[in-house]
Design an enzyme around this catalytic site. Structure first.
Site: not given
Ligand code: IMP
Ligand code: MG
Length: 171
Positions: A96-97, A100, A149
């Site tokens: 995963e990138d 968050d 971000f």
């Molecule tokens: P979460 O952990 O479910 O909130 O979501 C994570 C996903 O939100 C990541 O896989 C990203 O694709 C996207 N995401 C969260 N923060 C960022 C950011 O700073 N830039 C771009 N995408 C983000």
């Molecule tokens: Mg993602």
């Protein structure tokens, strides 16, 4: 286009990704692994990571609904594309990138564990530990960052900036 500030340069990223790959190669020495990339943000990370892993390495991809064009997570995760192969008995590394809120990873972890893999690990290039709403941790983390971000190296803002070679912050 807005002014962007470089947070991690392409050189820094390459060195860190090589370290993560070395760790993975040691942890799974002699065994095959399946890298499951979360589209689209993890595509570039997966490509670079895979080429540094010295193991029999398979790819698969999964797609989930994302933030749309917002910077905020709606809190809902919807599966848009499942894996193509069964994960049963395999060494699965979810790539995963960014980790968050953890909502996406918690959902995907549950989904993959239902396949009964031999091992399950999470590799996240970036970890926004401060923003977690679900208690989930990555096993391989590139960098921990704050609540900002970021774009580039696969990551987007409204589908822009994915092709930037450095990881940048949108002010
Ligand atoms: P979460 O952990 O479910 O909130 O979501 C994570 C996903 O939100 C990541 O896989 C990203 O694709 C996207 N995401 C969260 N923060 C960022 C950011 O700073 N830039 C771009 N995408 C983000
Ligand atoms: Mg993602």
């Amino acid at each position: 286009m807005a002014e962007l500030r470089v947070l991690f340069s392409r050189g820094q990223i390459a060195a860190r990704v090589a370290e993560l790959a070395r760790q993975i190669s040691q942890d799974f020495a002699g065994e095959p692994v399946v890298l499951v990339g979360v589209l689209k943000g993890a595509a570039i990370f997966l490509g670079d990571l895979a080429r540094q892993i010295e193991l029999d390495t398979n790819f698969d991809f999964i797609s989930v609904s994302s933030y749309g064009n917002e910077k905020q997570n709606s809190g809902e995760v919807k599966l848009l594309k499942d894996v193509d192969q069964s994960m049963e008995g395999k060494n699965v590394i979810l790539v995963e990138d960014i980790l968050d809120t953890g909502l996406t990873m918690s959902y995907l972890k549950k989904m993959i564990l239902a396949h009964h893999p031999k091992a399950f690990r999470i590799a996240a290039l970036l970890d926004k530990k401060c923003c977690r709403r679900q208690p989930i941790q990555a096993d391989y983390v590139g960098y921990e960052i704050g609540d900002e971000f970021v774009v580039g190296y696969g990551m987007d803002y409204a589908e822009h900036y994915r092709n930037l070679p450095d990881i940048c912050v949108i002010p």
